[in-house]
Motif scaffolding. Structure first.
Motif, PDB file in Angstrom:
ATOM      1  N   SER A  82      -9.276 -36.475   8.179  1.00  0.00           N
ATOM      2  CA  SER A  82      -8.059 -35.769   8.580  1.00  0.00           C
ATOM      3  C   SER A  82      -7.175 -36.722   9.358  1.00  0.00           C
ATOM      4  O   SER A  82      -7.661 -37.585  10.093  1.00  0.00           O
ATOM      5  CB  SER A  82      -8.386 -34.525   9.419  1.00  0.00           C
ATOM      6  OG  SER A  82      -9.106 -34.873  10.576  1.00  0.00           O
ATOM      7  N   LEU A  83      -5.883 -36.578   9.188  1.00  0.00           N
ATOM      8  CA  LEU A  83      -4.895 -37.443   9.847  1.00  0.00           C
ATOM      9  C   LEU A  83      -4.180 -36.647  10.918  1.00  0.00           C
ATOM     10  O   LEU A  83      -3.492 -35.658  10.625  1.00  0.00           O
ATOM     11  CB  LEU A  83      -3.897 -37.976   8.831  1.00  0.00           C
ATOM     12  CG  LEU A  83      -2.742 -38.821   9.377  1.00  0.00           C
ATOM     13  CD1 LEU A  83      -3.276 -40.106  10.012  1.00  0.00           C
ATOM     14  CD2 LEU A  83      -1.743 -39.166   8.276  1.00  0.00           C
ATOM     15  N   ASN A  84      -4.361 -37.065  12.186  1.00  0.00           N
ATOM     16  CA  ASN A  84      -3.809 -36.367  13.330  1.00  0.00           C
ATOM     17  C   ASN A  84      -4.131 -34.877  13.234  1.00  0.00           C
ATOM     18  O   ASN A  84      -5.287 -34.505  13.187  1.00  0.00           O
ATOM     19  CB  ASN A  84      -2.315 -36.643  13.460  1.00  0.00           C
ATOM     20  CG  ASN A  84      -2.025 -38.102  13.773  1.00  0.00           C
ATOM     21  OD1 ASN A  84      -2.898 -38.955  13.745  1.00  0.00           O
ATOM     22  ND2 ASN A  84      -0.777 -38.411  14.074  1.00  0.00           N
ATOM     23  N   THR A  85      -3.152 -34.013  13.124  1.00  0.00           N
ATOM     24  CA  THR A  85      -3.426 -32.573  13.039  1.00  0.00           C
ATOM     25  C   THR A  85      -3.376 -32.077  11.599  1.00  0.00           C
ATOM     26  O   THR A  85      -3.371 -30.872  11.359  1.00  0.00           O
ATOM     27  CB  THR A  85      -2.413 -31.783  13.889  1.00  0.00           C
ATOM     28  OG1 THR A  85      -1.083 -32.094  13.449  1.00  0.00           O
ATOM     29  CG2 THR A  85      -2.548 -32.133  15.363  1.00  0.00           C
ATOM     30  N   GLY A  86      -3.344 -32.975  10.636  1.00  0.00           N
ATOM     31  CA  GLY A  86      -3.254 -32.571   9.238  1.00  0.00           C
ATOM     32  C   GLY A  86      -4.561 -32.011   8.713  1.00  0.00           C
ATOM     33  O   GLY A  86      -5.613 -32.102   9.348  1.00  0.00           O
TER      34      GLY A  86
END
Length: 210
Positions: A82-86
């Motif tokens: 997952s990328l940051n809050t993605g």
């Protein structure tokens, strides 16, 4: 001056809240920071990538990551990133090396680490925080080694008559990450339980002495 009970309590609290050391490496204006979260997950923070210099200058996306010297990953079955809050997405993987052509051939024992390939190359931003969850029986990230990191930055490129695709840009870094020091984190439930037990024992001992 602190009483012995207070000193012991403070020591237990520090032990419960300390996390593993952050590992860092910088190259061509980009900084990478690795933190283990638990036995099978970690974060990798990438800072200043759009302003990379040298042969990373043309890069626009992140396509591949590889880590080794963190244990054996022969049982690795899937990788979620997952990328940051993605939202979390599954990345393809091999238990092999990152080469100039992408993730290389798997190695039977997984001792060299693993290479992961983004399903869609990620646009570079100034502060990218990737949370990586490794799934498989008995996965155990080493806590006493320093990760060896390889990175595959990419850019859209036309290749003759073939459709445009993301091609690797510049070198693959391939450097060990140096330990930068210990940081604090939210204690694991097991650490909190140990802290409470230790404080109870100390309290009982103090009452007996009184």
């Amino acid at each position: 001056m602190l009483k012995p009970l207070q000193i012991a309590a403070a020591t237990l609290l520090l032990a419960a809240s300390a996390s593993q050391a952050t590992s860092v490496v910088s190259s061509q204006g980009v900084t990478f920071s690795y933190d283990a979260l638990d036995a099978d997950s970690f974060t990798l923070r990438i800072q200043n990538a759009p302003a990379a210099t040298g042969n990373w200058g043309p890069a626009t996306h992140l396509g591949f990551l590889a880590l080794k010297d963190l244990g054996s990953f022969a049982t690795l079955s899937s990788v979620q990133v997952s990328l940051n809050t993605g939202a979390s997405t599954a990345w393809s993987f091999t238990t092999g090396e990152l080469t100039g052509q992408g993730c290389g051939r798997s190695k039977a024992n997984g001792a060299a680490g693993f290479c992961i390939d983004a399903p869609q190359d990620l646009p570079l931003s100034n502060d990218m925080l990737l949370t990586v969850n490794l799934q498989g029986t008995g996965i155990q990230l080493s806590s006493d080694g320093t990760p060896h990191l390889k990175v595959g930055f990419t850019a859209l490129s036309a290749n003759g008559n073939r459709p445009a695709s993301y091609a690797l840009v510049g070198d693959l870094l391939s450097q060990p990450m140096a330990t930068s020091g210990v940081v604090s984190s939210v204690p694991e439930p097991s650490s909190v339980a140990m802290l409470c037990l230790g404080l109870a024992v100390l309290g009982a001992a103090s009452r007996r002495r009184a």
